[in-house]
Design a protein around this motif. Sequence first.
Motif, PDB file in Angstrom:
ATOM      1  N   VAL A  23      17.407  32.523 -27.492  1.00  0.00           N
ATOM      2  CA  VAL A  23      17.325  32.794 -28.656  1.00  0.00           C
ATOM      3  C   VAL A  23      17.685  30.957 -29.290  1.00  0.00           C
ATOM      4  O   VAL A  23      18.570  31.202 -29.426  1.00  0.00           O
ATOM      5  CB  VAL A  23      16.953  33.576 -29.791  1.00  0.00           C
ATOM      6  N   LEU A  46      11.461  35.237 -35.119  1.00  0.00           N
ATOM      7  CA  LEU A  46      10.832  35.188 -34.036  1.00  0.00           C
ATOM      8  C   LEU A  46      10.027  36.484 -34.230  1.00  0.00           C
ATOM      9  O   LEU A  46       9.872  37.464 -33.822  1.00  0.00           O
ATOM     10  CB  LEU A  46      10.373  34.694 -32.622  1.00  0.00           C
ATOM     11  N   ALA A  96       9.312  34.263 -26.910  1.00  0.00           N
ATOM     12  CA  ALA A  96       8.883  33.145 -28.024  1.00  0.00           C
ATOM     13  C   ALA A  96       7.454  32.826 -28.751  1.00  0.00           C
ATOM     14  O   ALA A  96       6.964  34.063 -28.294  1.00  0.00           O
ATOM     15  CB  ALA A  96      10.013  31.847 -27.198  1.00  0.00           C
TER      16      ALA A  96
END
Length: 296
Positions: free
Chosen positions: A112, A178, A259
Motif C-alpha cells: 500500500v 483503497l 489495489a
Amino acid sequence: MNVVAEEESMPRVALVTCADLADLDDDDRLLIEPLRERGIEAVPAVWDDPGADWAGFDLVVLRSPWDYARRRDQFLAWAHSVPQLLNPAKLVEWNTDKTYLRALASAGVPVVPTQWFEPGDRVDLPDDGEYVIKPAVSAGSLDTGRYRFDDAEHRRLGHAHVERLLRRGSTIMLQPYLSGVDTAGETAMLFLGGEFSHAIGKAAILDGPDRGTEGLFRPERIEPRTPSAAEHDVAAQTLRAVPEDHENLLYARVDLIPAADGTPIVLEVELTEPSLFLQHGPGAPHRLAAAIAARI
C-alpha cells in the motif's frame, strides 16, 4: 507407569499472551489438545509476568501479547532475553515496526502506498481524498482512523489524530484508503511450518475517524476464503523478502487488499503475534501443533 513422572518428563511449551488474555484467546486454546496428543504440555504464560521461568520451557511461542504496542522497547528487551523464542526475537524487532513495509517495497513487493512522518516533521494533509492515519507501531487496528479530507470535520479530527501520535513520539503512516476493501475486504493468508495452511476474508473495519477503541483490538468479521493465484504469488513474494528463511518460520500471515486496479497488494505481513484463525482452517490446529513439535 508413574503418571506424575510421565507428565513431568513431557516437553513444555509456553504460549505467550498478555494479562488481559491470561488464559489465552479462544482461537489459541485450540492448540492445547493437539499438542497434548503429541506428548507436549502447552502452558499459557503472560509475557511481562516477572515470575515466569522462561528457561524452564522447551519452546516459547508468541501468540497473543497484544498489549505490547505502547511498550515496544520493554517487549523487545524481553523477547531478546527469552531462549527458544518463536518466531525469533530479531524478526520480532523487524516486524513490530511497520517501517518494514519500506524494505518490502524496496525488494519489489507491491505494498500500500505510504507517506511516512517522524516526530518533528511538518505534516501537511492532502486537501481532498480518503486516507488512513495510523502509527507505525500498533496492533489490532488501534489508533487507526479513516478520513475524508474534503470534509472540514474529518480534517479537524485528522489533524488532532496526527498531533496525538506525534506527542507520543510515534512515526505516522498516511495511506490512501483503497475502496476495493469495502467490497472485497482483506484476504489474510496463513502459513504454518513454512507451508500455506488456509486463508480467511475480513470485512472492512475502518468506518471513520479514530475515536478510541475499548479493548485490545477492533472486532472483526471473519469467514473462510479461497485465495486467488495472484494472491498466492504476492504472498510467496512477500515471504521471500523477509529477513529470515520463510520455510523456517513457525507461522506467518500475509494480509492483502485489492489495489485500484484490483490486483492484490500487501497491507501487512504479520510475523510476531498474528491471529491465526485456526478455527477457520480445517486441521489447522493440528498443523501448527505438528510444526511446534518438530522444533522441540
